[in-house]
Design a protein around this motif. Structure first.
Motif, mmCIF file in Angstrom:
data_model
loop_
_atom_site.group_PDB
_atom_site.id
_atom_site.type_symbol
_atom_site.label_atom_id
_atom_site.label_comp_id
_atom_site.label_asym_id
_atom_site.label_seq_id
_atom_site.Cartn_x
_atom_site.Cartn_y
_atom_site.Cartn_z
ATOM 1 N N ASP A 271 0.822 -1.207 0.000
ATOM 2 C CA ASP A 271 0.000 0.000 0.000
ATOM 3 C C ASP A 271 0.861 1.264 0.000
ATOM 4 O OD1 ASP A 271 -2.647 -1.322 2.146
ATOM 5 O OD2 ASP A 271 -2.315 -1.475 -0.010
ATOM 6 N N SER A 272 2.015 1.196 0.638
ATOM 7 C CA SER A 272 2.867 2.371 0.771
ATOM 8 C C SER A 272 3.465 2.846 -0.551
ATOM 9 C CB SER A 272 3.989 2.092 1.770
ATOM 10 O OG SER A 272 4.768 0.989 1.333
ATOM 11 N N GLU B 1 11.038 8.417 3.205
ATOM 12 C CA GLU B 1 10.774 7.118 3.850
ATOM 13 C C GLU B 1 10.960 5.936 2.901
ATOM 14 O OE1 GLU B 1 8.777 9.836 3.816
ATOM 15 O OE2 GLU B 1 6.639 9.251 3.633
ATOM 16 N N ASP B 2 11.221 6.196 1.634
ATOM 17 C CA ASP B 2 11.552 5.125 0.693
ATOM 18 C C ASP B 2 13.036 4.747 0.765
ATOM 19 O OD1 ASP B 2 9.364 6.708 -1.660
ATOM 20 O OD2 ASP B 2 8.941 4.899 -0.480
#
Length: 120
Positions: free
Chosen positions: A61-62, A88-89
């Motif tokens: 989902d992210s 955040e990746d």
């Protein structure tokens, strides 16, 4: 099956990057191929997977709507196109070959990883 990733690097937030994985062997199309990532101090997590034929793909989902997994069975490669990257990746990205699932347990073969760093 031996897997070698490439294409990692440093990119600014909002930018794009493509990571690829080259596989050895004649049975590449039999395997579900997955991408996982692992950030420092965190567990390895599922990112995306694609069926042997390339007909179906699944995403965490992210990353849904931002990342696209693809494969070329003639060239024994699988790629992950990453758009609109976020800090955040940031993680080491691993490709994997196996029977397929969202769990690391579904994969028998792993690459060495390629580092993706997204700056804010």
């Amino acid at each position: 099956v031996q897997l070698v990733e490439s294409g990692g690097g440093l990119v600014q937030a909002g930018g794009s990057l493509r990571v690829s994985c080259a596989a050895s062997g004649r049975t590449f199309s039999r395997y579900v191929m997955g991408w996982f990532r692992q950030a420092p101090g965190k567990e390895r997590e599922f990112v995306a997977r694609i069926t042997g034929s390339g007909g179906s793909s699944y995403y965490a989902d992210s990353v849904k709507g931002r990342f696209t997994i693809s494969r070329d069975n003639a060239k024994n490669t699988v790629s992950l196109q990453m758009n609109n990257l976020k800090p955040e990746d940031t993680a080491a990205y691993y490709c994997a070959a196996g029977s397929g699932s969202s769990s690391t347990a579904g994969y028998s073969y792993w690459g060495q990883g390629t580092l993706v760093t997204v700056s804010s």
